[in-house]
Design an enzyme around this catalytic site. Structure first.
Site: not given
Ligand code: IMP
Length: 427
Positions: A12-14, A16, A40-41, A223, A238
């Site tokens: 995630g957070d690449e 995108k 989040g973008h 993600q 996730t």
């Molecule tokens: P959740 O999606 O809130 O349940 O979190 C599960 C895992 O996914 C955790 O390690 C979060 O930090 C990660 N995660 C969820 N959404 C993002 C994202 O948009 N970017 C990066 N990591 C994410």
């Protein structure tokens, strides 16, 4: 090319958001199909910064239609705030459609996310605490509330009272927390339903019609592949499918409708939350990349963990997603580093592992096998073509292509739309 899927190729957070925003210029429709406001973008348009969590970034183009499809979980309060934020800044949001089948993130989901994390102690997952996991749990347990339910008072009351019966039992008995009031939630979510009603439809029909017409439809993943509930670093993942297959289920289209899949990867690696991360850096270089790359979460503000590029992760991503190519972002963040490392395999005691291990416990014990490459010392932020990049930056790109087996089709060298080197037509 009619239907193109963009996925995160790492954790995630690449970047995108920028790549999707760039492609959205050519798209007729942009579709979100999984995740929720855990994503989040950040998109920068003419020096104006937009932070979006649920609404596809295509909304920033005047003629692009946007869809939040069935696979997304929606916190209606967050979505309505985001729509108001966009309207205040002059963005027309009437081009958005929301799936009647998308599940709703309820306040008890957010509370249970926090309570569950607290209870896990040092085994916590590091979730975003947005209630995403508990909302998907209810979807699978068939006690979820869907957007359509918010539009029908009797249905909402019935489903909510059934859900609360169980949730309040867990909250009060297992956690000693306060129960939720049926009347309060019913009134609040009925009002949300009325506010969202103009946007709600069966979006699978709309998306399929667009594809069948030959419209260019962009599927915007949230993600990344390594956070996929099946193909990521389980259990540190996730609860949805950020990999390409998730687009078919999450949008209600057949897999045969997808023409191409592009993965987005940073020129290094980051991860937020807990879980294995073989190339993680715990030194000055890691700190330098974090500061230079502003590596702090868009959604939670958490500092991101930073590491070298991992070709084992990227090969896994190429395979899981059937990637047609990669977009490489934040190459400029590596400016001035004397040398760069790429993990080409992992070592587990005496064994060399060429593929990404399928269990978190093996992953915990591996160490990366690195290839070292020379860096470049000229800033590349103003470069707009591949051949104008310093030779060592070109070599870095070529080596990544060799190691992962797909072409790098786009390179991002800065935050703005213009700071992009495009090597291939993506649509
Ligand atoms: P959740 O999606 O809130 O349940 O979190 C599960 C895992 O996914 C955790 O390690 C979060 O930090 C990660 N995660 C969820 N959404 C993002 C994202 O948009 N970017 C990066 N990591 C994410």
């Amino acid at each position: 090319m009619s239907a193109v899927v963009i996925v995160g190729a790492q954790w995630g957070d690449e970047g995108k958001g920028k790549v999707i925003d760039f492609l959205a210029q050519q798209a007729d429709m942009v579709v979100r199909h999984q995740g929720g406001n855990n994503a989040g973008h950040t998109v920068v348009v003419h020096d104006q910064e937009f932070k979006l969590h649920l609404v596809p970034s295509g909304i920033l183009y005047p003629n692009t239609r946007c869809v939040i499809a069935n696979g997304v979980v929606i916190d209606p309060g967050v979505l309505l705030d985001e729509l108001a934020y966009l309207q205040e800044r002059g963005v027309d949001v009437s081009r958005l459609t929301i799936s009647s089948k998308a599940h709703v993130v309820m306040p008890y989901h957010t509370q249970l996310d926090a309570l569950n994390e607290n209870h896990r102690g040092d085994r916590k997952l590091g979730t975003t605490l947005r209630g995403i996991g508990p909302a998907y749990m209810d979807k699978a347990a068939r006690v979820g509330i869907r957007v359509a339910d918010l539009l029908y008072p009797a249905e909402l009351r019935d489903r909510l009272s059934r859900a609360l019966e169980e949730k309040n039992r867990v909250l009060t008995r297992a956690y000693g927390a306060k129960p939720f009031s049926l009347e309060e939630l019913y009134d609040r979510f009925l009002a949300y339903g009325q506010a969202l009603k103009p946007y709600v439809a069966d979006t699978s029909i709309i998306i399929n019609e667009a594809i069948n017409r030959g419209d260019r439809v962009l599927f915007e993943g949230a993600q990344g592949t390594m956070l996929d509930i099946d193909h990521g670093t389980y259990p540190y993942v996730t609860s949805s499918h950020p990999s390409a297959g998730g687009a078919a289920i999450g949008a209600g289209i057949g897999p045969t409708k997808i023409d191409r899949v592009y993965g987005v990867a940073k020129a290094y690696t980051t991860r937020v939350g807990d879980g294995p991360f073989p190339t993680e850096l715990h030194d000055n270089i890691g700190d330098l990349i974090r500061e230079r790359g502003h590596e702090y979460g868009t959604t939670t503000g958490r500092p991101r963990r930073v590491g070298w590029l991992d070709a084992v992760v990227l090969r896994h991503s190429v395979r899981i997603n059937g990637l047609s190519g990669l977009a490489l972002t934040r190459l400029d963040v590596l400016d001035g580093l004397p040398e760069l490392k790429i993990a080409t395999a992992y070592r587990d005691q005496e064994m060399t592992l060429p593929e990404f291990p399928d269990t978190a416990f093996v992953l915990r014990s591996v160490s990366p096998v690195y290839e070292v490459m020379p860096g470049w010392d000229t800033p590349i932020g103003q470069t707009r073509s591949l051949r104008d990049l310093p030779v060592n930056a070109q070599r870095y790109i070529e080596r990544i292509e060799e190691l992962v087996g797909v072409p790098i089709v786009l390179i991002s060298v800065g935050r703005e739309r213009a700071s992009t080197i495009v090597r291939d037509e993506l649509f």
